[in-house]
Design a protein around this motif. Structure first.
Motif, PDB file in Angstrom:
ATOM      1  N   ILE A 173       0.841  -1.139  -0.047  1.00  0.00           N
ATOM      2  CA  ILE A 173       0.098  -0.005   0.115  1.00  0.00           C
ATOM      3  C   ILE A 173       0.913   1.445  -0.028  1.00  0.00           C
ATOM      4  O   ILE A 173       0.730   2.242  -0.691  1.00  0.00           O
ATOM      5  N   ALA A 176       2.572   1.741  -3.281  1.00  0.00           N
ATOM      6  CA  ALA A 176       1.272   2.272  -4.462  1.00  0.00           C
ATOM      7  C   ALA A 176       0.898   3.593  -4.032  1.00  0.00           C
ATOM      8  O   ALA A 176       0.662   4.587  -5.005  1.00  0.00           O
ATOM      9  N   THR A 177       0.787   4.289  -2.854  1.00  0.00           N
ATOM     10  CA  THR A 177       0.108   5.475  -2.515  1.00  0.00           C
ATOM     11  C   THR A 177       1.078   6.528  -1.966  1.00  0.00           C
ATOM     12  O   THR A 177       0.832   7.774  -2.080  1.00  0.00           O
ATOM     13  N   ILE A 265      -9.203   4.928   0.519  1.00  0.00           N
ATOM     14  CA  ILE A 265      -8.428   3.986  -0.200  1.00  0.00           C
ATOM     15  C   ILE A 265      -8.874   2.651  -0.014  1.00  0.00           C
ATOM     16  O   ILE A 265      -9.200   2.169   1.320  1.00  0.00           O
ATOM     17  N   ALA A 267      -7.914  -1.711  -0.410  1.00  0.00           N
ATOM     18  CA  ALA A 267      -6.963  -2.511  -0.977  1.00  0.00           C
ATOM     19  C   ALA A 267      -7.428  -3.876  -0.404  1.00  0.00           C
ATOM     20  O   ALA A 267      -8.183  -4.002   0.663  1.00  0.00           O
ATOM     21  N   VAL A 295      -3.075   2.314  -8.917  1.00  0.00           N
ATOM     22  CA  VAL A 295      -3.918   3.055  -8.342  1.00  0.00           C
ATOM     23  C   VAL A 295      -5.096   3.579  -9.082  1.00  0.00           C
ATOM     24  O   VAL A 295      -4.689   4.424 -10.211  1.00  0.00           O
ATOM     25  N   ASN A 307     -10.265   5.286  -4.139  1.00  0.00           N
ATOM     26  CA  ASN A 307      -9.021   4.868  -4.820  1.00  0.00           C
ATOM     27  C   ASN A 307      -9.046   3.316  -4.767  1.00  0.00           C
ATOM     28  O   ASN A 307      -8.685   2.856  -3.325  1.00  0.00           O
ATOM     29  N   LEU A 309      -6.755  -0.046  -5.325  1.00  0.00           N
ATOM     30  CA  LEU A 309      -5.294  -0.666  -5.209  1.00  0.00           C
ATOM     31  C   LEU A 309      -5.197  -1.773  -6.005  1.00  0.00           C
ATOM     32  O   LEU A 309      -6.060  -2.839  -5.565  1.00  0.00           O
ATOM     33  N   ILE A 315      -2.332  -6.964  -2.767  1.00  0.00           N
ATOM     34  CA  ILE A 315      -1.744  -5.621  -2.963  1.00  0.00           C
ATOM     35  C   ILE A 315      -0.256  -5.950  -2.543  1.00  0.00           C
ATOM     36  O   ILE A 315       0.436  -5.449  -3.166  1.00  0.00           O
ATOM     37  N   ALA A 319       1.737  -4.697  -5.843  1.00  0.00           N
ATOM     38  CA  ALA A 319       2.493  -3.607  -6.003  1.00  0.00           C
ATOM     39  C   ALA A 319       3.825  -3.676  -5.294  1.00  0.00           C
ATOM     40  O   ALA A 319       4.558  -2.609  -5.240  1.00  0.00           O
TER      41      ALA A 319
END
Length: 394
Positions: A173, A176-177, A265, A267, A295, A307, A309, A315, A319
């Motif tokens: 996470i 990705a963010t 978010i 995920a 994303v 959002n 993911l 995840i 990611a």
């Protein structure tokens, strides 16, 4: 991966898997490659396909083919049709033993590829979702060959699920963010071993943790561990980050998506991409755009932005790089030793789901301690006699 290395060295000498073909449906990563090499050194012919369309490390897949001659059917980002064609390609090798992560290989064997059941002596399953599916198959009386639930070994779920998933989920996470965890309200759906691990680490990063559960004992444990516990209906209104780890379907549903705050978010760290109701998200949104790799920002009709993911898939593997090798070392040691066990004893097993034999579980723990330079006590003869006697009391 020192535990698997020790097993691999013994396998190379003893060749306990000689004459056996193993088909694996696992995440194609460098850690999995070490498992395949251990099986190969043990005398097995191996083939592998991906257990998730986004988890494949393409350089590892290429190396398995070109450097080690292991048939590998996996491409990062493959579509559903390619995914299942790869499963069929692995089954075309006519395996004697299967290794699964999510039970897609076994499910295909029991539906479209019953022709490949001939010659199978046993299999193993790596993850919670897969074990749930297999136990359901066994309870219906339809499981055709014995499966060892590697996921349920103590050296797997205590470490892989709790410490591995706990760390790698936050890693995925974050990559990705690039969010700041401190001060965020993190909602965790499910407080199994994976949920426990993620909750512990999210709180350690300064987040306010909320747990949703259907099991009253786990919910009570979460509350006693210091997390807020509430229904998802209530949590949906306050969460900044939602992480699903249930092994089920629609832990985050349409009614939750409708009340989430702007910028939330979503995920998933469960095996399949069904824990978040993505079709409902698509229907409720006026449009979406990729704002960063992994994303997708959904623009809702009321102006909110949500959002998602990694397309709702795992995840930590979509990611990031999945679990650290230190914990996969134990999980794949369980896999390797379970394959050896099946080679020796599958003929005496019924088509059921079995626990990893306790002596295998403890051997993996012993080898891990040895690799860490840790020694523990052993019982004296007097202590063993005391513990084994009912006559001695106060």
């Amino acid at each position: 991966m020192p535990v698997l290395r020790q097993i691999r060295e013994r396998f190379a000498k003893e060749k306990p898997l000689t004459g056996l073909r193993v088909a694996a449906c696992l995440h194609v990563t460098s850690e999995t490659a070490n498992l395949l090499l251990a099986l190969q050194d043990g005398g097995a012919e191996t083939a592998i396909c991906a257990s998730n369309p986004l988890s494949t490390q393409d350089d590892v897949a290429a190396a398995l083919v070109h450097e080690y001659g292991i048939p590998t059917f996996a491409i990062k980002g493959e579509d559903s049709e390619t995914y299942y064609s790869h499963i069929n390609s692995a089954l075309d090798t006519k395996p004697h033993i299967t290794m699964d992560d999510g039970a897609d290989l076994v499910a295909t064997l029991h539906t479209d590829r019953t022709d490949a059941l001939d010659g199978l002596i046993g299999g193993s399953e790596e993850t919670t979702t897969g074990v749930i599916r297999l136990r359901s198959l066994a309870e219906a009386g339809k499981l055709k060959y014995p499966i060892i639930a590697v996921n349920d070994a103590d050296t797997k779920h205590f470490f892989d699920n709790r410490y591995g998933t706990g760390q790698s989920t936050l890693d995925g996470i974050t990559r990705a963010t690039n969010i700041l965890w401190a001060g965020k309200t993190v909602v965790l759906a499910g407080y199994g071993w994976c949920g426990r691990g993620v909750a512990l680490r999210a709180r350690g990063m300064g987040a306010q943790t909320v747990v949703t559960e259907i099991n009253p004992i786990r919910a009570l444990e979460a509350a006693m561990d210091g997390h807020q516990v509430m229904s998802m209906d209530n949590a949906a209104k306050i969460g900044d980050i939602f992480i699903t780890l249930t092994g089920g379907i629609k832990a985050v549903g349409r009614q939750h998506i409708e009340v989430m705050k702007d910028g939330a978010i979503l995920a998933n760290s469960g095996h399949f991409n069904v824990e978040i109701d993505i079709p409902a998200l698509e229907e409720l949104a006026d449009g979406k755009q990729e704002v960063r790799p992994f994303v997708d920002e959904y623009l809702m009709g009321d102006g909110r932005r949500l959002n998602l993911l990694g397309e709702g898939r795992l995840i930590n593997l979509a990611a990031a790089e999945g679990h650290p090798s230190a914990v996969m070392d134990m999980s794949f040691a369980d896999q390797a030793l379970s394959a050896e066990y099946l080679a020796q004893f599958a003929h005496s097993l019924k088509p059921q789901v079995y626990d990893v034999p306790r002596d295998i579980d403890e051997e993996v723990g012993r080898l891990k301690l040895l690799s860490m330079g840790i020694t523990i006590d052993t019982l004296t003869a007097e202590q063993e006699e005391y513990l084994g006697s009912w006559e001695v009391g106060t």
